[in-house]
Design an enzyme around this catalytic site. Structure first.
Site, mmCIF file in Angstrom:
data_model
loop_
_atom_site.group_PDB
_atom_site.id
_atom_site.type_symbol
_atom_site.label_atom_id
_atom_site.label_comp_id
_atom_site.label_asym_id
_atom_site.label_seq_id
_atom_site.Cartn_x
_atom_site.Cartn_y
_atom_site.Cartn_z
ATOM 1 N N HIS A 188 0.804 -1.234 0.051
ATOM 2 C CA HIS A 188 0.130 0.166 0.054
ATOM 3 C C HIS A 188 0.702 1.178 0.188
ATOM 4 C CE1 HIS A 188 -3.480 -2.595 0.812
ATOM 5 N NE2 HIS A 188 -3.920 -2.008 0.068
ATOM 6 N N GLU A 430 -11.762 -10.165 -5.165
ATOM 7 C CA GLU A 430 -10.399 -9.941 -4.936
ATOM 8 C C GLU A 430 -9.934 -11.284 -3.887
ATOM 9 O OE1 GLU A 430 -8.974 -6.688 -2.712
ATOM 10 O OE2 GLU A 430 -10.970 -6.813 -1.134
ATOM 11 N N ASP A 454 -4.990 -8.163 -4.481
ATOM 12 C CA ASP A 454 -5.233 -9.292 -3.524
ATOM 13 C C ASP A 454 -5.477 -10.417 -4.095
ATOM 14 O OD1 ASP A 454 -4.940 -8.311 -0.845
ATOM 15 O OD2 ASP A 454 -6.578 -6.986 -1.033
ATOM 16 N N CYS A 501 -9.833 -2.416 -10.353
ATOM 17 C CA CYS A 501 -9.189 -1.356 -9.628
ATOM 18 C C CYS A 501 -7.844 -1.837 -8.980
ATOM 19 C CB CYS A 501 -10.201 -0.855 -8.324
ATOM 20 S SG CYS A 501 -10.722 -2.152 -7.296
HETATM 21 C C1 PEP Z 1 -6.708 -4.876 -4.607
HETATM 22 O O1 PEP Z 1 -6.437 -5.697 -3.658
HETATM 23 O O2 PEP Z 1 -6.282 -5.138 -5.752
HETATM 24 C C2 PEP Z 1 -7.071 -3.301 -4.279
HETATM 25 C C3 PEP Z 1 -7.638 -2.721 -5.264
HETATM 26 O O3 PEP Z 1 -7.342 -3.160 -2.940
HETATM 27 P P1 PEP Z 1 -5.992 -2.922 -2.018
HETATM 28 O O4 PEP Z 1 -5.132 -2.908 -2.907
HETATM 29 O O5 PEP Z 1 -6.490 -1.518 -1.398
HETATM 30 O O6 PEP Z 1 -6.068 -4.174 -1.078
HETATM 31 MG MG MG Z 2 -7.436 -5.502 -1.843
#
Ligand code: PEP
Ligand code: MG
Length: 551
Positions: A188, A430, A454, A501
């Site tokens: 992140h 995910e 994920d 996303c």
């Molecule tokens: C993902 O897991 O791809 C996602 C968009 O959420 P995050 O990266 O915040 O876990």
């Molecule tokens: Mg995620």
């Protein structure tokens, strides 16, 4: 000149002094000095003012409840804040380069010892008061430090790694770039750096030693290099790279106002991922079609305590209103795994990525979930808002969340508070479980959004945080891409749209695959919108196929 090689995780280049981030400023650690006296002096002055204010309010409340005598203790504490011996001791220590926390601890020790040595029971009691006041100051100092991680001047920030809660609290105006020993492209912290447009390199290893603090360096997020004591040739390369970047930017700026369409006219809207209301300006600047993912947990990470309904409502409304009718998808709290928050007091887990995170936590703490849902539905009256649920693995979770949404709406209706009852509720795909359950989930969800970060982690059994696993953490793996097809087919069979996303969405080489899969929307870091639009506009759908799923 020395060159350290790592992995570039956020593009761009910067030049400046290295600054090593110290995670803990506990009195013991800071005893070794090395702090900026001016900065520490200011922090202590702010903490003293805040303590005086708190004590004044406490004295007022106590006087109202118990008369003048009730207020006496707090007034005495307020006077201790001004104690000459204590103030002189603390100021002297700060002038020697110690932290404000250390200075307070030592000053309290010195004054308490003086009082205790008199042998007078009355003065002994005063020593306890001194400790009380010191504790108050320590709390306020740690709060102030936690609120914003600030730096004396613009720096290339260096650290072992940064947690999401640290990254969100960095004073971004003074961060030229980020360099870490560990870390990975899908952590992140890397995602946030890309969202904020801060160049970053991770995986530099032990060579990124604290003894380099203060040295001049050039960092390139494109080549993954950190160049120490750059010579003239290195500076020239930096300038050329900045000029190249500026000319690319100029080319991409020409994409502003154009449609997100292929050469033959197939639309594929490109939206943005954000982590805070401040990121909306980057979305507008890069002409994002909407917001496909607002990671709402960063409001919680930036806060010292559970953010109240009104605080959340204002943040969500601000984003919805600023986007002026464009769709804003807000994901409900996704805490746990790498995103830990002290005030949640979560039990330590052996495998936090497989633990009590995201929607599991929200269902376990219905009151907290209700606060967020109420804030979201209140904000829905001010724009085009949709709600996205993270980490769904079973249909019953979606049903329980729908029930919680209904409850929040009923409460608002009873209180006469406006909201949009047709606010869409989506599911993040995910986990492999969500992919396998996609036909059933699609019957009850309004839309899907694939979180490839994920999904890759759970499909390939590969920790997204772990440095050194790059050859294994491969979001283009056919095992991941084939799941995109299963989810997309299920969504379309049920007549609902599906977006992506996760970070994979920003990969221009995958555009033909996304188009062949019938993906309906992409959501990426704001800085990726225009390059992706430029690539999309050069593609013909007749040339798109699913060959990458077979490899
Ligand atoms: C993902 O897991 O791809 C996602 C968009 O959420 P995050 O990266 O915040 O876990
Ligand atoms: Mg995620």
């Amino acid at each position: 000149m020395t060159v350290l090689q790592g992995h570039g995780v956020s593009q761009g280049a910067a030049h400046g002094p290295l600054y090593f981030f110290r995670r803990s400023a506990s009195p013991q650690e800071a005893a070794h000095g090395g702090c900026d006296p001016e900065e520490e002096g200011k922090r202590l002055a702010c903490a003293r003012d805040a303590a005086a204010q708190e004590l004044l309010e406490l004295a007022g409340t106590a006087e109202a409840a118990a008369g003048k005598s009730g207020a006496a203790l707090f007034e005495a504490h307020a006077m201790l804040l001004e104690d000459e011996d204590a103030v002189a001791t603390a100021d002297a220590l700060i002038a020697q380069g110690h932290s404000a926390e250390y200075a307070v601890a030592q000053a309290a020790k010195t004054v308490s010892a003086l009082l205790s040595n008199t042998g007078s029971p009355e003065l002994l009691a005063r020593a306890a008061d001194v400790q009380d006041v010191a504790d108050r100051l320590q709390r306020l100092l740690s709060g102030a430090r936690e609120a914003l991680l600030s730096f004396p001047h613009p720096v290339i920030l260096c650290a072992e790694d940064l947690s999401p809660s640290e990254t969100i609290r960095l004073d971004k105006r003074r961060i030229l770039a980020i360099a870490t020993r560990g870390g990975s492209a899908s952590s992140h912290t890397a995602i946030l750096a890309r969202t904020l447009g801060i160049p970053a390199v991770c995986g530099l290893g032990g060579a990124l030693d604290e003894s380099l603090h203060g040295r001049e360096a050039v960092l390139s997020g494109d080549t993954g290099q950190l160049i120490l004591d750059p010579d003239q040739a290195a500076m020239r390369i930096l300038e050329e790279s900045l000029a190249r970047r500026a000319s690319h930017q100029a080319k991409y700026r020409s994409m502003i106002g154009l449609d997100d369409r292929t050469l033959d006219g197939r639309p594929l809207p490109i939206c943005c991922n954000i982590a805070s209301p401040e990121d909306v300006s980057a979305v507008l600047h890069n002409d994002g079609r909407g917001i496909g993912l607002f990671r709402s947990e960063f409001l919680y990470l930036a806060s010292q305590d559970y953010p109240q309904e009104d605080v959340q409502f204002h943040a969500y409304r601000q984003v919805a209103a600023a986007m002026d009718g464009k769709r804003v998808v807000i994901r409900t709290l996704d805490i746990g795994a790498d995103k830990q928050i002290d005030y949640f007091h979560l039990h330590p887990e052996e495998n936090p990525a497989l633990g009590m995170r995201a929607v599991r936590l929200c269902l376990a703490q219905p009151q907290m979930f209700n606060t967020q849902l109420r804030a979201l539905y209140r904000a829905s009256a001010y724009g085009n808002l949709a709600i996205l649920l993270p980490m769904i693995t079973s249909v019953w979770e979606l049903q329980a969340c729908r029930q919680a949404c209904r409850r929040a709406m009923e409460e608002l209706a009873e209180q006469g508070i406006p909201f949009n009852p047709d606010t869409q509720l989506g599911v993040t795909i995910e986990t492999p479980a969500a992919v396998m359950m996609a036909p059933e989930l699609a019957r009850e969800a309004d839309f899907f959004s694939v979180g490839t970060n994920d999904l890759t982690q759970y499909t390939l059994a590969c920790d997204r945080q772990c440095a050194g696993l790059e050859p294994y953490f491969n979001p283009r793996h056919p095992a991941v891409l084939r799941q995109l097809k299963l989810a997309a087919d299920a969504a379309h069979q049920a007549g609902i749209p599906i977006g992506i996303c996760g970070e994979l969405a920003a990969d221009p080489d995958l555009l033909p695959t996304f188009l062949a899969l019938g993906i309906d929307e992409l959501s990426v870091a704001p800085s990726s919108v225009l390059p992706l639009r430029a690539a999309l506009r050069e593609i013909n759908t007749a040339d798109c196929d699913l060959r990458l799923l077979a490899e």
